[in-house]
Design a protein around this motif. Structure first.
Motif, PDB file in Angstrom:
ATOM      1  N   CYS A  83      -6.032 -54.856  70.721  1.00  0.00           N
ATOM      2  CA  CYS A  83      -7.126 -55.852  72.248  1.00  0.00           C
ATOM      3  C   CYS A  83      -5.504 -55.471  73.008  1.00  0.00           C
ATOM      4  O   CYS A  83      -4.821 -56.242  73.063  1.00  0.00           O
ATOM      5  CB  CYS A  83      -7.014 -57.254  71.317  1.00  0.00           C
ATOM      6  N   TRP A  98     -12.027 -52.524  72.148  1.00  0.00           N
ATOM      7  CA  TRP A  98     -10.443 -53.116  71.813  1.00  0.00           C
ATOM      8  C   TRP A  98     -10.284 -51.561  71.983  1.00  0.00           C
ATOM      9  O   TRP A  98     -10.373 -50.447  71.020  1.00  0.00           O
ATOM     10  CB  TRP A  98     -10.539 -53.228  71.050  1.00  0.00           C
ATOM     11  N   SER A 158     -10.583 -57.269  76.638  1.00  0.00           N
ATOM     12  CA  SER A 158     -10.700 -57.475  75.546  1.00  0.00           C
ATOM     13  C   SER A 158     -11.201 -58.490  75.040  1.00  0.00           C
ATOM     14  O   SER A 158     -11.025 -59.692  75.800  1.00  0.00           O
ATOM     15  CB  SER A 158      -9.683 -56.840  75.228  1.00  0.00           C
TER      16      SER A 158
END
Length: 85
Positions: A63, A58, A73
């Motif tokens: 994300c 991340w 992600s």
């Protein structure tokens, strides 16, 4: 308390516990705006609520569909109300 599918997660900015596809558990919130997608449009995203506690993929605790290094992600898949850990 059990997990719920992500489709039912609150998207109003409140902190919740989420579980990612890779099995990472963290406290996060959905922010409806403030991010720019690849097309240059304003978009929302899942953001870690705890500094330095998020999947390593991340970027900056967010994300993304695709990170700065173009790797995907680890997306959230489940949620539950935030509780003390």
């Amino acid at each position: 308390m059990g997990w719920y599918t992500l489709a039912s997660a609150p998207l109003d900015g409140r902190d919740i516990d989420i579980l990612t596809a890779g099995g990472f558990e963290l406290r996060a919130r959905y922010e409806r705006q403030g991010f720019i997608n690849e097309a240059g449009d304003d978009c929302g995203g899942w953001v870690s609520s705890e500094e330095d506690k998020h999947p390593p993929c991340w970027t900056d605790g967010v994300c993304w569909g695709s990170n700065e290094d173009e790797s995907p992600s680890d997306p959230p898949i489940m949620w539950r109300p935030a509780h003390d850990r």
